[in-house]
Each structure stands twice: as C-alpha cells, then as structure tokens.
Design an enzyme around this catalytic site. Structure first.
Site, PDB file in Angstrom:
ATOM      1  N   LEU A 299     -19.243 -13.856 -10.835  1.00 37.09           N
ATOM      2  CA  LEU A 299     -17.782 -13.869 -10.954  1.00 37.09           C
ATOM      3  C   LEU A 299     -17.249 -12.598 -11.611  1.00 37.09           C
ATOM      4  O   LEU A 299     -17.758 -12.158 -12.640  1.00 37.09           O
ATOM      5  CB  LEU A 299     -17.374 -15.083 -11.813  1.00 37.09           C
ATOM      6  CG  LEU A 299     -15.892 -15.207 -12.167  1.00 37.09           C
ATOM      7  CD1 LEU A 299     -15.071 -15.603 -10.952  1.00 37.09           C
ATOM      8  CD2 LEU A 299     -15.690 -16.222 -13.286  1.00 37.09           C
TER       9      LEU A 299
ATOM     10  N   HIS B 202      -3.313 -20.998 -29.582  1.00 35.28           N
ATOM     11  CA  HIS B 202      -4.062 -19.887 -28.971  1.00 35.28           C
ATOM     12  C   HIS B 202      -5.569 -20.099 -29.162  1.00 35.28           C
ATOM     13  O   HIS B 202      -6.357 -19.866 -28.252  1.00 35.28           O
ATOM     14  CB  HIS B 202      -3.624 -18.549 -29.570  1.00 35.28           C
ATOM     15  CG  HIS B 202      -2.176 -18.225 -29.331  1.00 35.28           C
ATOM     16  ND1 HIS B 202      -1.586 -18.392 -28.103  1.00 35.28           N
ATOM     17  CD2 HIS B 202      -1.192 -17.771 -30.162  1.00 35.28           C
ATOM     18  CE1 HIS B 202      -0.301 -18.044 -28.186  1.00 35.28           C
ATOM     19  NE2 HIS B 202      -0.042 -17.672 -29.428  1.00 35.28           N
TER      20      HIS B 202
ATOM     21  N   ASP C 223      -0.246 -20.685 -19.758  1.00 34.27           N
ATOM     22  CA  ASP C 223       0.959 -20.820 -20.584  1.00 34.27           C
ATOM     23  C   ASP C 223       0.997 -22.180 -21.288  1.00 34.27           C
ATOM     24  O   ASP C 223       0.456 -23.164 -20.784  1.00 34.27           O
ATOM     25  CB  ASP C 223       2.193 -20.648 -19.670  1.00 34.27           C
ATOM     26  CG  ASP C 223       3.450 -20.374 -20.465  1.00 34.27           C
ATOM     27  OD1 ASP C 223       3.356 -20.016 -21.662  1.00 34.27           O
ATOM     28  OD2 ASP C 223       4.543 -20.523 -19.886  1.00 34.27           O
TER      29      ASP C 223
HETATM   30  C1  IPE Z   1       3.330 -15.236 -19.613  1.00 35.51           C
HETATM   31  O1  IPE Z   1       3.673 -16.247 -20.491  1.00 35.51           O
HETATM   32  C2  IPE Z   1       2.316 -14.326 -20.241  1.00 35.51           C
HETATM   33  C3  IPE Z   1       1.005 -14.934 -20.490  1.00 35.51           C
HETATM   34  C4  IPE Z   1       0.646 -16.128 -20.125  1.00 35.51           C
HETATM   35  C5  IPE Z   1       0.045 -14.097 -21.169  1.00 35.51           C
HETATM   36  P1  IPE Z   1       4.968 -16.140 -21.405  1.00 35.51           P
HETATM   37  O2  IPE Z   1       5.050 -17.393 -22.179  1.00 35.51           O
HETATM   38  O3  IPE Z   1       4.957 -14.880 -22.177  1.00 35.51           O
HETATM   39  O4  IPE Z   1       6.116 -16.037 -20.316  1.00 35.51           O
HETATM   40  P2  IPE Z   1       7.659 -16.442 -20.397  1.00 35.51           P
HETATM   41  O5  IPE Z   1       8.211 -15.750 -21.588  1.00 35.51           O
HETATM   42  O6  IPE Z   1       7.711 -17.913 -20.534  1.00 35.51           O
HETATM   43  O7  IPE Z   1       8.232 -15.988 -19.101  1.00 35.51           O
HETATM   44  C1  IPE Z   2       0.565 -18.558 -23.559  1.00 35.11           C
HETATM   45  O1  IPE Z   2       1.111 -19.531 -24.377  1.00 35.11           O
HETATM   46  C2  IPE Z   2      -0.200 -17.512 -24.355  1.00 35.11           C
HETATM   47  C3  IPE Z   2       0.463 -16.196 -24.421  1.00 35.11           C
HETATM   48  C4  IPE Z   2       1.556 -15.869 -23.807  1.00 35.11           C
HETATM   49  C5  IPE Z   2      -0.169 -15.179 -25.253  1.00 35.11           C
HETATM   50  P1  IPE Z   2       2.491 -19.300 -25.122  1.00 35.11           P
HETATM   51  O2  IPE Z   2       2.198 -18.651 -26.441  1.00 35.11           O
HETATM   52  O3  IPE Z   2       3.451 -18.587 -24.270  1.00 35.11           O
HETATM   53  O4  IPE Z   2       2.970 -20.789 -25.373  1.00 35.11           O
HETATM   54  P2  IPE Z   2       4.432 -21.378 -25.167  1.00 35.11           P
HETATM   55  O5  IPE Z   2       4.865 -21.010 -23.789  1.00 35.11           O
HETATM   56  O6  IPE Z   2       5.292 -20.745 -26.207  1.00 35.11           O
HETATM   57  O7  IPE Z   2       4.275 -22.843 -25.343  1.00 35.11           O
HETATM   58 MG    MG Z   3       4.777 -19.196 -22.881  1.00 33.51          MG
END
Ligand code: IPE
Ligand code: IPE
Ligand code: MG
Length: 246
Positions: free
Chosen positions: A132, A38, A21
């Site tokens: 892995l 990303h 995240d």
């Molecule tokens: C969880 O992250 C999903 C992934 C890392 C793919 P999100 O950013 O979507 O989760 P929330 O919305 O903060 O709970």
């Molecule tokens: C995690 O990073 C990747 C996905 C959920 C696809 P985020 O896109 O949720 O990044 P933040 O949490 O908004 O910073």
């Molecule tokens: Mg996120």
C-alpha cells in the site's frame, strides 16, 4: 458474513482518499479537550491503514492537516504536530511489517523541523516497500497545489522546454504533488459534513463520494469495507449512458 467477505477484490478502488473529520466533536461529546480526539483518531488511522493493506488497496491518501488548519489555536496546532512526531516514530515498525510505502503531499516546509525530519526519515525507510502507498496530505491545500503546477508549467514554457499547445491533462497531472498516482476512485468524508474542504480538487473529478455521520475516532476498517461495498454497487458512467457502460 462480514463486509470484508462481500467485497469483490477484482473491483477494488485503486485509490481511496479520506477526509478524516470529527475528532474535536468526538472529544467534546465526551467532555474532553479536542486533542483527546486527535489522539484517538490515530487509532482509526492505524486500523484503516491495516484494513486497506490487507485488502490489497493500492493507494490510500489521508487528509491529515490542511493549510487552513494552521489558523487553529496555537495550542491545538502544536499538539497535533507533537502527535504527528510521536505517531510516525511509533508506527514505523508496523508500516515496515505491513509493507507500506509512506509518502506526503503538501507544503511540507511549513512543518516544524522535528516533524519534518521524522516524516522524511519514515518516508526514506519505507521507500522500497511494495505494498500500500499511504500518502499523508499535510499542510495541504489543493488550490495551492494547482497554482504551483501552473507556475511550474509556465516556467517550462518560458524556458522553451514545453510548447503551450502541448499542455494537456497528462502534463498537468505530472506537475501535481500526486504525480504518478492514479486519481482517487472513492472519496470518504466522516463526521456528517458534506464538503470537500480544498482537498484534491483536480484529482477527484470523477471520484465516487461517500459521506458517513461517524466521527473519525469511531471509524474502523469495517467502516472502510462498508464504504467500498457501497462504491462497488454504483454505476460509474463517465458521461455515457447506462446501456453503454453495461
Ligand atoms: C478538513 O477538515 C481537513 C482535515 C480533515 C485534515 P476541517 O475540519 O479542517 O474542515 P472544515 O473546516 O470543516 O471545512
Ligand atoms: C479532523 O477533526 C482533524 C483535523 C482537521 C486536524 P477536527 O479537528 O476537524 O474535528 P471537528 O471537525 O472540529 O469535530
Ligand atoms: Mg473538522
């Protein structure tokens, strides 16, 4: 001496799950679009997969895209899917070289055709690799996974294949997407958020949780090693007393 040399290889977590995240915030901090985050997150994936493979970790499961993530702006969703296609395509040689077996869990039929095909082709190509096991949770919702397990089991009861009294934890686990894998012993979440976000709810019942403020694009194998070292310092009691487990 780096973190890696301090790790006790005999006490590695068999299965590590990661909630990757913070990509969006990482990009925003740099005045860039979320997709830039990303793209850079892919470099972290590459490094962490290599780090886990080098150590000899058995299973690594990465939360790559949740069912809830479909609700993001269309442009971001499309960009992530495109990125997935190009990444899987580019990484396949490296996966082969590192003897990594690729798998995916989630509602994969929701993925765009091209993404689905690229994924399946990589899964097939790496199927015989013995190192892995790298599982991508894609279009994944733990509640949906549990519901489909319930439906599958109910179907087996209905057609007489299974008796209600025979349903136990093992049978339940055999109907989850993760069937055949050990449950994660270590769950890592980056970006300073303290939640599970519908990830592997059944499977993490006794996982050790590790939270780090680092945003995913800044996470590297050294950070994975630090998390494993932290895990190795913990006493896992499974409901017993400290005296019992020592
Ligand atoms: C969880 O992250 C999903 C992934 C890392 C793919 P999100 O950013 O979507 O989760 P929330 O919305 O903060 O709970
Ligand atoms: C995690 O990073 C990747 C996905 C959920 C696809 P985020 O896109 O949720 O990044 P933040 O949490 O908004 O910073
Ligand atoms: Mg996120």
């Amino acid at each position: 001496m780096g973190y890696k040399d301090k790790i006790d290889l005999l006490k590695l977590p068999k299965h590590i799950a990661i909630i990757m995240d913070g990509n969006g915030r990482w990009a925003k901090d740099k005045g860039k679009l979320r997709i830039f985050g990303h793209h850079n997150g892919v470099l972290s994936v590459r490094d962490v997969v290599e780090g886990a493979a080098e150590l000899g970790v058995g299973y690594l499961t990465l939360y790559t895209f949740s069912s809830e993530n479909w609700n993001r702006p269309k442009l971001e969703v499309m960009a992530i899917m495109e990125l997935m296609v190009s990444t899987i395509h580019k990484e396949i040689d490296r996966l082969m070289k590192n003897n990594v077996c690729l798998k995916a869990i989630g509602d994969l039929d929701m993925l765009p055709g091209k993404c689905h095909d690229e994924l399946m082709s990589a899964i097939n190509k790496t199927a015989a690799n013995t190192g892995l096991v790298l599982t991508l949770a894609l279009s994944y919702s733990s509640r949906r996974e549990i519901l489909q397990a319930v439906k599958q089991i109910a179907g087996k009861v209905q057609n007489g294949e299974l008796k209600i009294d025979d349903i136990d934890e093992e049978i339940f686990e055999n109907n989850l997407y993760t069937t055949g894998m050990p449950n994660p012993e270590l769950l890592i979440r980056t970006s300073g958020e303290y939640r599970i976000s519908n990830y592997l709810l059944w499977q993490i019942a006794y996982a050790e949780l590790y939270f780090t403020p680092k945003l995913w694009p800044d996470f590297r194998k050294e950070d994975l090693y630090a998390a494993i070292l932290d895990y190795q310092k913990r006493e896992r009691r499974f409901g017993m007393t400290s005296e019992q487990v020592n």
